[in-house]
Design an enzyme around this catalytic site. Structure first.
Site, short mmCIF file in Angstrom:
data_model
loop_
_atom_site.label_atom_id
_atom_site.label_comp_id
_atom_site.label_asym_id
_atom_site.label_seq_id
_atom_site.Cartn_x
_atom_site.Cartn_y
_atom_site.Cartn_z
N LYS A 1 0.86 -1.19 0.00
CA LYS A 1 0.00 0.00 0.00
C LYS A 1 0.89 1.23 0.00
CE LYS A 1 -3.90 2.04 2.57
NZ LYS A 1 -4.80 1.93 3.74
N SER B 1 -9.78 2.14 2.66
CA SER B 1 -8.87 2.86 1.79
C SER B 1 -7.86 1.96 1.07
CB SER B 1 -8.11 3.90 2.60
OG SER B 1 -7.28 3.28 3.56
N SER C 1 -10.17 -0.08 6.91
CA SER C 1 -9.58 -0.01 5.56
C SER C 1 -8.91 -1.26 5.05
CB SER C 1 -8.57 1.13 5.51
OG SER C 1 -9.24 2.32 5.26
N1 GLN Z 1 -13.35 4.55 5.95
C1 GLN Z 1 -12.73 5.01 7.16
C2 GLN Z 1 -12.33 6.45 7.01
O1 GLN Z 1 -12.60 7.00 6.01
C3 GLN Z 1 -11.57 4.15 7.52
C4 GLN Z 1 -10.34 4.48 6.79
C5 GLN Z 1 -9.19 3.64 7.24
O2 GLN Z 1 -9.37 2.66 7.93
N2 GLN Z 1 -8.01 4.09 6.87
O3 GLN Z 1 -11.76 7.04 7.88
#
Ligand code: GLN
Length: 489
Positions: free
Chosen positions: A78, A158, A182
């Site tokens: 990532k 994400s 995410s």
């Molecule tokens: N969807 C969540 C957010 O937008 C989680 C994102 C994540 O876990 N990095 O914050």
């Protein structure tokens, strides 16, 4: 012979070890696949030439008996993990062209274990999002489509690039990070497995920070065993991260005994939230039946503060983000947009460098941390967070693991929910409570929706008890027998 790309990480490792497959063949097959699936936009930066060279060295090590646990295994990273000499963008324009002079601990460990990176995977900007549409480098397309509908779907977020690349067989496994879901939500959307370990299990050193008290690295792969293998190489104490836990890493592959007889599996009654797709509720019941059939005992538990988890998360995470992202000022990292004064340079740089979602979070975060509102929002959220963690502690006095759905819906189309941030935030309803409490949690592919999209089941464990999460996930994975593949991949 089976297609090389059909081998799991565990099987590929065996084939490399008995020399029936060379690292050059394996990495070569994946490098071709990366090129063939470029339409998904899963990668921001490819490092294929370097990977092919590294495969030659891997073969020498395999031949001379010097192989390490992941020697010759092609993976993706990532693009939130800093990689020395390789551009690291965090999905943001502000870090375009940033070449870190250091390597994150997790990627350093993976390289030391012999893994070969094919490149840096796309993500929501600074890991903020649930669909990968906030990336400056364009959205990632899921390899899946609904039956009879060829509109492109989101891979979740994400870690959407990681999920799409694993699902499309462009990598054997990938790193992800999980702040509120995410790793788990994109795993569920793309029919793969993903584990977020306990907060502190993997070092955060060298991972671009979003919300430091929540961020945790984890593994995404085709199945539970492959996740266990990858996580094993990522985890462990790191003196460079003061929140990293000084605990030994157990042998997680050995934890996959296939036996959950007598295990107490908790069902949080408050998780039957409004708006959850009935198909997902049915799959949840099915998951409980599988656990029961395997000899587990199902116990209803109560997590009364869960209903506040989402609101709490969307105060705590932006607050920490607003502070962490203050460092992007055009002075030290990435892009700079000049101005007549220093302040104007800051404004121009940040205005041009951050996308809409990141700006929204910085505004929310600075607001909730501001003198007049700190007590009402941030401090209150911290108190509720403590109550949420207490709920889990009490539940884990009665049960060994909790089972819930991973996400309230299957993947949605690119463009859906885009103009409604709240609808997007609702995706995290099942995943954020474990994040707020720092607990290990995992999503496994468990079924298909009526329009033939993957759906996930979610297991949450006690702190540092990834072993039980993995063991139970492994049993449910077998019971589910999920073999569906995205069409054309
Ligand atoms: N969807 C969540 C957010 O937008 C989680 C994102 C994540 O876990 N990095 O914050």
């Amino acid at each position: 012979m089976t297609d090389i790309l059909d081998l799991s990480l565990a099987a590929a490792r065996r084939a490399l070890a008995d020399r029936s497959l060379s690292a050059v063949e394996l990495v070569g097959a994946y490098a071709k696949r990366v090129e063939a699936t470029r339409g998904l936009n899963a990668f921001i930066t490819e490092t294929l030439d370097h990977a092919v060279e590294a495969a030659k060295t891997a073969d020498q090590e395999l031949a001379s008996g010097d192989a390490k646990p992941l020697t010759g295994v092609p993976i993706g990273i990532k693009d939130l993990f800093c990689t020395k000499g390789v551009q690291t963008t965090a999905g943001s324009a502000i870090l375009k062209g940033f070449i870190p002079p250091y390597e994150s601990t997790v990627t350093e460990r993976l390289a030391a274990a012999g893994a070969i990176s094919l490149g840096k995977l796309n993500l929501d900007e600074f890991a903020m999002g649930s669909s990968n549409i906030t990336s400056h480098y364009g959205p990632v397309k899921s390899p899946w489509t609904r039956a009879g509908d060829d509109r492109p779907l989101v891979p979740g977020g994400s870690s959407g690039g990681s999920a799409a690349a694993v699902a499309a067989r462009a990598v054997l496994a990938a790193t992800g990070t999980d702040t509120g879901g995410s790793i788990r939500q994109p795993a569920a959307f793309t029919g793969i497995a993903g584990i977020k370990p306990t907060y502190g299990r993997c070092s955060r050193w060298g991972i671009v920070a979003f919300a430091s008290s929540l961020d945790q690295a984890g593994a995404m792969a085709r199945d539970v065993q492959d996740c266990a293998i990858l996580l094993q190489a990522m985890a462990g104490h790191d003196p460079k991260d003061s929140t990293s836990a000084p605990l030994p890493v157990p042998d997680w592959s050995a934890a996959l005994t296939g036996d959950i007889r007598g295990l107490k599996v908790g069902v949080p009654k408050e998780y039957r939230v409004d708006g959850t797709n009935p198909e997902i509720l049915a799959l949840w019941d099915q998951g409980l039946a599988w656990a029961r059939d395997a000899g587990a005992e199902i116990v209803e538990v109560s997590l009364p503060h869960t209903q506040y988890a989402l609101a709490t998360y969307y105060i705590v995470a932006p607050a920490e983000a607003s502070s962490n992202l203050a460092r992007y000022d055009g002075v030290r990292f990435g892009q700079r947009v000049p101005g007549k004064t220093l302040d104007e340079m800051y404004e121009n740089t940040r205005g041009a460098g951050f996308g809409a979602e990141v700006r929204r979070r910085i505004l929310i975060g600075t607001y909730t941390l501001s003198a007049g509102y700190y007590d009402a929002y941030y401090l209150k959220a911290q108190k509720v967070r403590a109550l949420i963690a207490r709920d889990f502690r009490e539940a884990f006095q009665q049960v060994d693991v909790l089972l819930t759905p991973t996400a309230p819906t299957a993947a949605f189309a690119l463009g859906e929910k885009m103009d409604d941030p709240i609808a997007m935030y609702l995706n995290d309803v099942f995943t954020v409570p474990a994040s707020l409490a720092g607990l290990p949690a995992m999503s496994i592919p468990a079924g298909l929706s009526s329009d033939q999209l993957p759906l996930g089941l979610h297991l949450i464990g006690r702190p540092f008890d990834e072993a039980t999460v993995l063991r139970c996930a492994h049993v449910l994975e077998r019971a589910a027998g999920f073999t569906a593949r995205p069409q054309g991949y």
